[in-house]
Every structure is written in C-alpha cells, then in structure tokens.
Motif scaffolding. Structure first.
Motif, mmCIF file in Angstrom:
data_model
loop_
_atom_site.group_PDB
_atom_site.id
_atom_site.type_symbol
_atom_site.label_atom_id
_atom_site.label_comp_id
_atom_site.label_asym_id
_atom_site.label_seq_id
_atom_site.Cartn_x
_atom_site.Cartn_y
_atom_site.Cartn_z
ATOM 1 N N LEU A 37 50.060 99.225 117.060
ATOM 2 C CA LEU A 37 49.955 97.786 117.305
ATOM 3 C C LEU A 37 49.855 97.022 115.985
ATOM 4 C CD1 LEU A 37 49.851 95.442 119.261
ATOM 5 C CD2 LEU A 37 47.382 95.838 119.488
ATOM 6 N N THR A 38 49.130 97.571 115.018
ATOM 7 C CA THR A 38 49.018 96.934 113.704
ATOM 8 C C THR A 38 50.379 96.874 113.018
ATOM 9 O OG1 THR A 38 46.719 97.607 113.431
ATOM 10 C CG2 THR A 38 47.942 97.100 111.420
ATOM 11 N N ALA A 39 51.116 97.968 113.049
ATOM 12 C CA ALA A 39 52.451 97.989 112.431
ATOM 13 C C ALA A 39 53.376 96.981 113.109
ATOM 14 C CB ALA A 39 53.043 99.397 112.503
ATOM 15 N N PHE A 40 53.315 96.911 114.429
ATOM 16 C CA PHE A 40 54.131 95.961 115.176
ATOM 17 C C PHE A 40 53.761 94.522 114.803
ATOM 18 C CE2 PHE A 40 54.742 93.321 119.017
ATOM 19 C CZ PHE A 40 56.115 93.467 119.180
ATOM 20 N N ILE A 51 51.759 87.131 116.513
ATOM 21 C CA ILE A 51 51.360 87.546 117.854
ATOM 22 C C ILE A 51 49.841 87.581 117.931
ATOM 23 C CG2 ILE A 51 53.454 88.908 118.228
ATOM 24 C CD1 ILE A 51 51.594 91.406 117.933
ATOM 25 N N SER A 52 49.328 87.503 119.118
ATOM 26 C CA SER A 52 47.891 87.597 119.354
ATOM 27 C C SER A 52 47.555 89.030 119.753
ATOM 28 C CB SER A 52 47.480 86.635 120.471
ATOM 29 O OG SER A 52 46.169 86.924 120.903
ATOM 30 N N ARG A 53 46.777 89.696 118.907
ATOM 31 C CA ARG A 53 46.358 91.058 119.249
ATOM 32 C C ARG A 53 45.474 91.053 120.492
ATOM 33 N NH1 ARG A 53 46.817 95.280 115.442
ATOM 34 N NH2 ARG A 53 44.911 96.166 116.295
ATOM 35 N N VAL A 54 44.666 90.014 120.650
ATOM 36 C CA VAL A 54 43.805 89.902 121.834
ATOM 37 C C VAL A 54 44.674 89.841 123.084
ATOM 38 C CG1 VAL A 54 42.167 88.419 123.050
ATOM 39 C CG2 VAL A 54 41.890 88.836 120.602
ATOM 40 N N ALA A 55 45.689 88.991 123.065
ATOM 41 C CA ALA A 55 46.579 88.873 124.224
ATOM 42 C C ALA A 55 47.376 90.155 124.437
ATOM 43 C CB ALA A 55 47.506 87.674 124.068
ATOM 44 N N GLY A 74 67.152 91.674 116.180
ATOM 45 C CA GLY A 74 68.133 92.274 115.279
ATOM 46 C C GLY A 74 67.519 93.055 114.125
ATOM 47 N N ASP A 75 66.273 93.465 114.251
ATOM 48 C CA ASP A 75 65.567 94.239 113.234
ATOM 49 C C ASP A 75 65.367 95.644 113.800
ATOM 50 O OD1 ASP A 75 63.415 95.533 111.835
ATOM 51 O OD2 ASP A 75 62.654 93.600 111.167
ATOM 52 N N ALA A 76 66.076 96.614 113.243
ATOM 53 C CA ALA A 76 66.054 97.980 113.784
ATOM 54 C C ALA A 76 64.648 98.578 113.764
ATOM 55 C CB ALA A 76 67.021 98.872 113.017
ATOM 56 N N THR A 77 63.904 98.357 112.687
ATOM 57 C CA THR A 77 62.543 98.902 112.596
ATOM 58 C C THR A 77 61.644 98.273 113.657
ATOM 59 O OG1 THR A 77 62.797 99.314 110.232
ATOM 60 C CG2 THR A 77 60.538 99.200 111.080
ATOM 61 N N LEU A 78 61.755 96.972 113.822
ATOM 62 C CA LEU A 78 60.963 96.274 114.832
ATOM 63 C C LEU A 78 61.334 96.739 116.234
ATOM 64 C CD1 LEU A 78 58.774 94.190 115.316
ATOM 65 C CD2 LEU A 78 60.534 92.416 115.192
ATOM 66 N N ALA A 79 62.613 96.965 116.466
ATOM 67 C CA ALA A 79 63.063 97.461 117.769
ATOM 68 C C ALA A 79 62.479 98.851 118.048
ATOM 69 C CB ALA A 79 64.583 97.500 117.831
ATOM 70 N N GLU A 84 58.551 102.181 121.032
ATOM 71 C CA GLU A 84 57.406 103.096 121.073
ATOM 72 C C GLU A 84 56.241 102.476 121.844
ATOM 73 O OE1 GLU A 84 55.241 106.482 120.698
ATOM 74 O OE2 GLU A 84 57.353 106.213 120.248
ATOM 75 N N LEU A 85 55.995 101.193 121.610
ATOM 76 C CA LEU A 85 54.938 100.514 122.362
ATOM 77 C C LEU A 85 55.263 100.477 123.853
ATOM 78 C CD1 LEU A 85 54.103 97.613 119.896
ATOM 79 C CD2 LEU A 85 52.542 99.426 120.624
ATOM 80 N N PHE A 86 56.535 100.259 124.183
ATOM 81 C CA PHE A 86 56.911 100.238 125.591
ATOM 82 C C PHE A 86 56.715 101.612 126.233
ATOM 83 C CE2 PHE A 86 59.834 100.334 129.212
ATOM 84 C CZ PHE A 86 59.295 99.282 129.934
ATOM 85 N N ARG A 87 57.008 102.671 125.497
ATOM 86 C CA ARG A 87 56.768 104.024 126.026
ATOM 87 C C ARG A 87 55.276 104.232 126.301
ATOM 88 N NH1 ARG A 87 61.157 105.172 122.765
ATOM 89 N NH2 ARG A 87 59.937 105.731 120.931
#
Length: 101
Positions: A37-40, A51-55, A74-79, A84-87
């Motif tokens: 989450l921190t990296a994201f 983004i809001s970490r609380v939310a 359009g950012d491959a690393t962000l995608a 990974e977060l979605f998994r």
C-alpha cells in the motif's frame, strides 16, 4: 484528476459491529499489505494523484476506484502495483486467504 471523497464519508462503507455492551466499532476493510500500500501510495503521488490511506483501508469502493484509476494511467509499474493489490482484495473477499500477502 484524483477521485476525492468528503472526509465524513470515508468510513461510510465500513461495517459497524457492536460489542457485548452495545458500543459500536467500525470494522476495517484492509486486505492490503502495508509495504504494498505504501509503494502504491507513493507511486500514485509521483503521478500527481494523492490517495487516502485511511479510505483505502476502510472503504472498498474507494479503494477499487483508486486501483481502476491507477490501471488507466499508462504507468506499467503502477499498473503492476494495482494488480497485486487487487489480487490481495480478491483473496480477502473470497475467504481463501486468512493472512496478509
């Protein structure tokens, strides 16, 4: 532009539990490993999206919207981070994973 949520509605999707004395306690929705989450969050910030970490930890709809927005930047690393977060979200929702990734 980032999806902004009014602070009073940040916890609106979090279920409320009651203890034996009838006091209410918000249950958190937080399937995210802290490091991921921190990296994201940092990567989103580098793209101008705060983004809001609380939310992210308390509102599944907000979190999924942020993941969708990240996938469309359009950012491959962000995608990859969003995937990974979605998994983690899927594993949490399915009940197949009792642990954090």
């Amino acid at each position: 532009m980032a999806h902004l949520t009014h602070p009073s509605s940040l916890h609106s999707a979090a279920p409320v539990a009651r203890d034996a004395a009838g006091r209410s306690h918000r249950q958190t929705f937080a399937p995210w490993p802290d490091e991921l989450l921190t990296a994201f969050s940092l990567r989103m910030s580098s793209r101008g999206m705060s983004i809001s970490r609380v939310a992210m930890q308390s509102d599944a709809r907000y979190a999924l919207q942020q993941l969708r927005d990240a996938r469309n930047m359009g950012d491959a690393t962000l995608a990859l981070l969003a995937d990974e977060l979605f998994r983690c979200f899927e594993a949490h929702q399915s009940g197949l994973s009792d642990r954090r990734h």
